[in-house]
Design a protein around this motif. Structure first.
Motif, PDB file in Angstrom:
ATOM      1  N   VAL A  11       0.836  -1.210   0.000  1.00  0.00           N
ATOM      2  CA  VAL A  11       0.000   0.000   0.000  1.00  0.00           C
ATOM      3  C   VAL A  11       0.867   1.254   0.000  1.00  0.00           C
ATOM      4  O   VAL A  11       0.582   2.228  -0.709  1.00  0.00           O
ATOM      5  CB  VAL A  11      -0.942  -0.011   1.221  1.00  0.00           C
ATOM      6  N   ARG A  12       1.946   1.230   0.768  1.00  0.00           N
ATOM      7  CA  ARG A  12       2.785   2.434   0.917  1.00  0.00           C
ATOM      8  C   ARG A  12       3.831   2.575  -0.182  1.00  0.00           C
ATOM      9  O   ARG A  12       4.532   3.587  -0.233  1.00  0.00           O
ATOM     10  CB  ARG A  12       3.475   2.395   2.282  1.00  0.00           C
ATOM     11  N   GLY A  27      -5.625 -11.608  -0.541  1.00  0.00           N
ATOM     12  CA  GLY A  27      -5.906 -10.196  -0.284  1.00  0.00           C
ATOM     13  C   GLY A  27      -5.339  -9.234  -1.306  1.00  0.00           C
ATOM     14  O   GLY A  27      -5.090  -8.066  -0.978  1.00  0.00           O
ATOM     15  N   LYS A  28      -5.143  -9.687  -2.539  1.00  0.00           N
ATOM     16  CA  LYS A  28      -4.599  -8.776  -3.567  1.00  0.00           C
ATOM     17  C   LYS A  28      -5.557  -7.616  -3.842  1.00  0.00           C
ATOM     18  O   LYS A  28      -5.138  -6.464  -3.900  1.00  0.00           O
ATOM     19  CB  LYS A  28      -4.309  -9.542  -4.859  1.00  0.00           C
ATOM     20  N   THR A  29      -6.840  -7.948  -4.004  1.00  0.00           N
ATOM     21  CA  THR A  29      -7.818  -6.899  -4.285  1.00  0.00           C
ATOM     22  C   THR A  29      -7.938  -5.937  -3.099  1.00  0.00           C
ATOM     23  O   THR A  29      -8.006  -4.722  -3.280  1.00  0.00           O
ATOM     24  CB  THR A  29      -9.194  -7.508  -4.619  1.00  0.00           C
ATOM     25  N   ARG A  30      -7.971  -6.485  -1.913  1.00  0.00           N
ATOM     26  CA  ARG A  30      -8.033  -5.660  -0.696  1.00  0.00           C
ATOM     27  C   ARG A  30      -6.847  -4.701  -0.638  1.00  0.00           C
ATOM     28  O   ARG A  30      -6.992  -3.521  -0.330  1.00  0.00           O
ATOM     29  CB  ARG A  30      -8.044  -6.583   0.529  1.00  0.00           C
ATOM     30  N   THR A  31      -5.664  -5.217  -0.962  1.00  0.00           N
ATOM     31  CA  THR A  31      -4.459  -4.381  -0.952  1.00  0.00           C
ATOM     32  C   THR A  31      -4.542  -3.293  -2.017  1.00  0.00           C
ATOM     33  O   THR A  31      -4.201  -2.132  -1.769  1.00  0.00           O
ATOM     34  CB  THR A  31      -3.216  -5.256  -1.174  1.00  0.00           C
ATOM     35  N   LEU A  32      -5.000  -3.656  -3.196  1.00  0.00           N
ATOM     36  CA  LEU A  32      -5.127  -2.688  -4.290  1.00  0.00           C
ATOM     37  C   LEU A  32      -6.075  -1.558  -3.896  1.00  0.00           C
ATOM     38  O   LEU A  32      -5.779  -0.368  -4.111  1.00  0.00           O
ATOM     39  CB  LEU A  32      -5.631  -3.407  -5.544  1.00  0.00           C
ATOM     40  N   ILE A  33      -7.207  -1.906  -3.297  1.00  0.00           N
ATOM     41  CA  ILE A  33      -8.196  -0.898  -2.911  1.00  0.00           C
ATOM     42  C   ILE A  33      -7.619   0.027  -1.846  1.00  0.00           C
ATOM     43  O   ILE A  33      -7.782   1.251  -1.912  1.00  0.00           O
ATOM     44  CB  ILE A  33      -9.481  -1.591  -2.409  1.00  0.00           C
ATOM     45  N   HIS A  34      -6.938  -0.547  -0.872  1.00  0.00           N
ATOM     46  CA  HIS A  34      -6.341   0.288   0.178  1.00  0.00           C
ATOM     47  C   HIS A  34      -5.219   1.167  -0.381  1.00  0.00           C
ATOM     48  O   HIS A  34      -5.006   2.287   0.092  1.00  0.00           O
ATOM     49  CB  HIS A  34      -5.821  -0.588   1.322  1.00  0.00           C
ATOM     50  N   ARG A  35      -4.513   0.663  -1.377  1.00  0.00           N
ATOM     51  CA  ARG A  35      -3.455   1.481  -1.993  1.00  0.00           C
ATOM     52  C   ARG A  35      -4.061   2.693  -2.693  1.00  0.00           C
ATOM     53  O   ARG A  35      -3.528   3.805  -2.600  1.00  0.00           O
ATOM     54  CB  ARG A  35      -2.642   0.638  -2.978  1.00  0.00           C
ATOM     55  N   ILE A  36      -5.176   2.500  -3.381  1.00  0.00           N
ATOM     56  CA  ILE A  36      -5.855   3.627  -4.026  1.00  0.00           C
ATOM     57  C   ILE A  36      -6.325   4.632  -2.970  1.00  0.00           C
ATOM     58  O   ILE A  36      -6.160   5.848  -3.125  1.00  0.00           O
ATOM     59  CB  ILE A  36      -7.037   3.125  -4.877  1.00  0.00           C
ATOM     60  N   ALA A  37      -6.899   4.119  -1.885  1.00  0.00           N
ATOM     61  CA  ALA A  37      -7.350   5.004  -0.809  1.00  0.00           C
ATOM     62  C   ALA A  37      -6.173   5.748  -0.178  1.00  0.00           C
ATOM     63  O   ALA A  37      -6.283   6.933   0.172  1.00  0.00           O
ATOM     64  CB  ALA A  37      -8.089   4.188   0.253  1.00  0.00           C
ATOM     65  N   SER A  64     -15.519  -1.077  -7.449  1.00  0.00           N
ATOM     66  CA  SER A  64     -16.265   0.175  -7.255  1.00  0.00           C
ATOM     67  C   SER A  64     -16.971   0.185  -5.904  1.00  0.00           C
ATOM     68  O   SER A  64     -16.938   1.186  -5.175  1.00  0.00           O
ATOM     69  CB  SER A  64     -17.284   0.366  -8.380  1.00  0.00           C
ATOM     70  N   GLU A  65     -17.631  -0.929  -5.575  1.00  0.00           N
ATOM     71  CA  GLU A  65     -18.370  -1.002  -4.315  1.00  0.00           C
ATOM     72  C   GLU A  65     -17.441  -0.900  -3.110  1.00  0.00           C
ATOM     73  O   GLU A  65     -17.741  -0.199  -2.140  1.00  0.00           O
ATOM     74  CB  GLU A  65     -19.157  -2.318  -4.260  1.00  0.00           C
ATOM     75  N   ARG A  66     -16.314  -1.597  -3.185  1.00  0.00           N
ATOM     76  CA  ARG A  66     -15.403  -1.601  -2.046  1.00  0.00           C
ATOM     77  C   ARG A  66     -14.672  -0.264  -1.902  1.00  0.00           C
ATOM     78  O   ARG A  66     -14.377   0.180  -0.788  1.00  0.00           O
ATOM     79  CB  ARG A  66     -14.422  -2.774  -2.172  1.00  0.00           C
ATOM     80  N   LEU A  67     -14.398   0.390  -3.022  1.00  0.00           N
ATOM     81  CA  LEU A  67     -13.811   1.731  -2.945  1.00  0.00           C
ATOM     82  C   LEU A  67     -14.788   2.723  -2.321  1.00  0.00           C
ATOM     83  O   LEU A  67     -14.401   3.563  -1.503  1.00  0.00           O
ATOM     84  CB  LEU A  67     -13.413   2.215  -4.340  1.00  0.00           C
ATOM     85  N   ALA A  68     -16.048   2.639  -2.722  1.00  0.00           N
ATOM     86  CA  ALA A  68     -17.066   3.545  -2.189  1.00  0.00           C
ATOM     87  C   ALA A  68     -17.217   3.368  -0.683  1.00  0.00           C
ATOM     88  O   ALA A  68     -17.476   4.337   0.043  1.00  0.00           O
ATOM     89  CB  ALA A  68     -18.399   3.308  -2.892  1.00  0.00           C
ATOM     90  N   ALA A  69     -17.042   2.114  -0.203  1.00  0.00           N
ATOM     91  CA  ALA A  69     -17.160   1.859   1.234  1.00  0.00           C
ATOM     92  C   ALA A  69     -15.952   2.380   1.998  1.00  0.00           C
ATOM     93  O   ALA A  69     -16.053   2.727   3.185  1.00  0.00           O
ATOM     94  CB  ALA A  69     -17.328   0.358   1.477  1.00  0.00           C
ATOM     95  N   LEU A  70     -14.797   2.456   1.330  1.00  0.00           N
ATOM     96  CA  LEU A  70     -13.557   2.847   1.999  1.00  0.00           C
ATOM     97  C   LEU A  70     -13.307   4.350   1.926  1.00  0.00           C
ATOM     98  O   LEU A  70     -12.771   4.945   2.858  1.00  0.00           O
ATOM     99  CB  LEU A  70     -12.380   2.103   1.365  1.00  0.00           C
ATOM    100  N   LEU A  71     -13.707   4.960   0.800  1.00  0.00           N
ATOM    101  CA  LEU A  71     -13.504   6.391   0.594  1.00  0.00           C
ATOM    102  C   LEU A  71     -14.811   7.133   0.810  1.00  0.00           C
ATOM    103  O   LEU A  71     -15.863   6.524   0.963  1.00  0.00           O
ATOM    104  CB  LEU A  71     -13.019   6.656  -0.842  1.00  0.00           C
ATOM    105  N   ASN A  72     -14.744   8.469   0.782  1.00  0.00           N
ATOM    106  CA  ASN A  72     -16.013   9.193   0.733  1.00  0.00           C
ATOM    107  C   ASN A  72     -16.579   9.043  -0.670  1.00  0.00           C
ATOM    108  O   ASN A  72     -15.835   8.913  -1.646  1.00  0.00           O
ATOM    109  CB  ASN A  72     -15.829  10.657   1.123  1.00  0.00           C
TER     110      ASN A  72
END
Length: 217
Positions: A11-12, A27-37, A64-72
């Protein structure tokens, strides 16, 4: 929070290209989403400069759904999340006229492809017809089609031409002509024609590169 050390490191890691190699369910997708956030929240990257691109509509919807849940919600909706083919289709709808693609083109299904070729060769055996369509798909996925030979696209993309006899080339050319007459493209064209567009339109290519400075696949 909730990420292991390797995931946190990924992520960093934002100062170089990053390749994550891991098995299913790691957790590749989870990591990718957190990296974008992380890019948006910690590094102040404009969401408009981020492209997340996937192979399937299901994966794009999940991202898209998981990004929306993590970001505003406002930030999330400005991140471009698409499949490769949807991204190509949008490019071609907006800019394809410069390489002769009708802006209102339709996308052929597999059944439509068979109908197109059947109209060209009414007496062709069904098995032979499917074989030709498979060969055409293989050729297009190697970024080759007879229609572009005269325009020098082959040298631009440095892709090898598939081994093909003259009969196949004739069938391929007739199929392509029928698609153009019907203002249609097939699914493989969404990649092939997008490559053609970007290879032959340096200003457009540069503008796409300026916009999407952060790409996650």
């Amino acid at each position: 929070a909730g990420l292991n050390q390797q995931q946190q490191d990924a992520v960093r890691c934002v100062d170089r290209p990053l390749l994550i190699v891991a098995g299913p369910g790691t957790g590749k997708t989870r990591t990718l989403i957190h990296r974008i956030a992380y890019l948006i929240g910690e590094k102040r990257v404009d969401p408009e400069n981020i492209l997340a691109i996937t192979f399937t509509n299901k994966a794009a919807s999940e991202l898209s759904e998981r990004l929306a849940a993590l970001l505003n919600p406002e930030s999330a909706q400005h991140v471009t999340v698409q499949t490769f083919h949807a991204f190509g289709a949008n490019l071609l709808h907006q800019h394809g006229a410069s390489i002769g693609v009708d802006p209102g083109f339709v996308i052929c299904s597999d059944e439509d492809r068979q109908t197109v070729l059947r109209r060209c060769y009414p007496n062709m055996a069904a098995k032979t017809l499917r074989q030709y369509l498979d060969q055409i798909s293989v050729a297009k996925n190697q970024l080759w089609t007879p229609a572009f030979s005269a325009e020098g696209l082959n040298s631009a993309v440095t892709a090898p031409k598939p081994a093909a006899n003259t009969t196949f080339v004739a069938v391929f050319e007739r199929y392509e002509a029928a698609l153009r007459d019907g203002q249609a493209v097939d699914f493989d064209d969404l990649i092939l024609l997008s490559v053609a567009l970007l290879e032959t339109s340096p200003d457009l290519s540069a503008s796409i590169q300026r916009r999407f400075q952060w790409i996650s696949i």
